[in-house]
Design a protein around this motif. Structure first.
Motif, PDB file in Angstrom:
ATOM      1  N   ARG A 279       0.786  -1.202   0.127  1.00  0.00           N
ATOM      2  CA  ARG A 279       0.051   0.113  -0.022  1.00  0.00           C
ATOM      3  C   ARG A 279       0.875   1.168  -0.045  1.00  0.00           C
ATOM      4  O   ARG A 279       2.065   1.422   0.887  1.00  0.00           O
ATOM      5  N   GLY A 280       0.517   2.418  -0.666  1.00  0.00           N
ATOM      6  CA  GLY A 280       0.927   3.440  -0.754  1.00  0.00           C
ATOM      7  C   GLY A 280       0.138   4.602  -1.313  1.00  0.00           C
ATOM      8  O   GLY A 280      -1.139   4.644  -0.679  1.00  0.00           O
ATOM      9  N   PHE A 281       0.379   5.363  -2.328  1.00  0.00           N
ATOM     10  CA  PHE A 281      -0.664   6.325  -2.954  1.00  0.00           C
ATOM     11  C   PHE A 281      -1.813   4.940  -3.855  1.00  0.00           C
ATOM     12  O   PHE A 281      -2.936   5.715  -4.077  1.00  0.00           O
ATOM     13  N   TYR A 282      -1.386   3.934  -3.726  1.00  0.00           N
ATOM     14  CA  TYR A 282      -2.208   2.860  -4.577  1.00  0.00           C
ATOM     15  C   TYR A 282      -2.119   1.572  -3.631  1.00  0.00           C
ATOM     16  O   TYR A 282      -1.232   1.520  -2.934  1.00  0.00           O
ATOM     17  N   ASP A 283      -3.344   0.878  -3.443  1.00  0.00           N
ATOM     18  CA  ASP A 283      -3.177  -0.464  -2.659  1.00  0.00           C
ATOM     19  C   ASP A 283      -3.136  -1.546  -3.717  1.00  0.00           C
ATOM     20  O   ASP A 283      -3.899  -1.644  -4.804  1.00  0.00           O
ATOM     21  N   TYR A 284      -2.100  -2.440  -3.385  1.00  0.00           N
ATOM     22  CA  TYR A 284      -1.542  -3.473  -4.426  1.00  0.00           C
ATOM     23  C   TYR A 284      -2.186  -4.860  -4.158  1.00  0.00           C
ATOM     24  O   TYR A 284      -1.827  -5.643  -4.617  1.00  0.00           O
TER      25      TYR A 284
END
Length: 293
Positions: A279-284
């Motif tokens: 996870r970061g600016f998107y959830d992977y």
């Protein structure tokens, strides 16, 4: 006496270290990959095999070249095994305290004429060199991520780096089929001094509600022809790495334009470090990356 580099040691089997070992072995150098942790080394070797597999699939290398390159890489958890290396490249985490500790551990075991290099993306080469027993044979050899794909290497001399060391580094990097750019020893050098403030500004744009994750990344991909959006790129680099480089710029140049965005700090504090953390600016964590805000 000109320095000829035949044997290479790489300290740190993470993403960058594995990538450097990969390109050096493919270019015909005898490579020793050193890490303190066995599991890091096996993960690094898996990364190298996977990466060479992709090059094989896209016909950039042959089966024989892959096999030969893999045979040229040996691994070790014993620092004494770096004693015969002509060049040792440190590719540890972007943390000056960690790097200094590594130099204290490895320098006593290196042969006197061995060169030592750091893959730091932002920290002062002069200051790191001063923490070693060979500042004149020390310099920055900064590879871009992912190493097997990216063509550029930044070469950075410290104040004490000898011309002979610089010449040997240039010859070595050219043998890897990389393009050299020479940077002066200023915080974050060339690439990250320009790239990271752009990423930081993209995070401010999100923080201030100017645009969503999707709109910011789409705008830069289609409006500036960037191959990936700045927030996607931040996740790929690692938000902890982005923050540490912005901190180096802010501390080193004392200019408020380099102040890390509070939202970047918050994501790092949450442990949402980007792709590597899921996870970061998107959830992977699902099939497709989903914006987290």
């Amino acid at each position: 006496m000109a320095t000829e580099i035949r044997t290479v040691g790489v300290v740190g089997a993470g993403q960058m270290g594995a990538g450097i070992a990969h390109v050096a072995a493919l270019a015909g150098f005898d490579v020793k990959l050193y890490d303190l942790a066995e599991d890091q080394i096996s993960a690094g070797m898996q990364r190298i095999e996977k990466s060479m597999g992709r090059q094989l699939a896209s016909e950039k290398i042959t089966e024989a070249e892959k096999a030969d390159a893999l045979a040229r890489i040996s691994v070790t958890v014993d620092v004494k095994d770096l004693a015969d290396r002509d060049l040792v490249i440190e590719a540890a985490t972007e943390d000056e305290t960690v790097k200094r500790k590594i130099y204290r551990e490895i320098c006593p075991h290196l042969k006197p004429e061995a060169m030592l290099a750091t893959n730091t993306s932002s920290i002062s080469i002069t200051r790191l060199a001063a923490a070693t027993d060979r500042p004149e044979r020390f310099m920055g050899i900064h590879f871009m991520n992912p190493v097997p794909v990216m063509k550029l290497v930044e070469l950075v001399r410290g104040i004490a780096t000898e011309e002979e060391t610089f010449g040997a580094a240039k010859t070595f990097v050219s043998a890897l089929d990389k393009t050299i750019t020479v940077s002066e020893d200023f915080p974050a050098f060339i690439v990250n001094r320009i790239l990271l403030p752009m990423i930081n500004e993209a995070i401010y744009t999100l923080y201030e509600g100017v645009g969503s994750v999707t709109s910011i990344d789409t705008a830069m991909k289609l409006g500036a022809n960037h191959p990936m959006g700045p927030l996607q790129l931040a996740d790929f680099i690692g938000l902890d790495t982005c923050l540490s480089i912005m901190q180096v710029l802010y501390d080193g140049l004392a200019d408020s334009k380099y102040r890390p965005c509070p939202l970047l700090v918050k994501y790092v504090e949450a442990g949402w470090l980007g792709r590597k953390a899921g996870r970061g600016f998107y959830d992977y964590r699902g099939e497709e990356p989903v914006p987290t805000r």
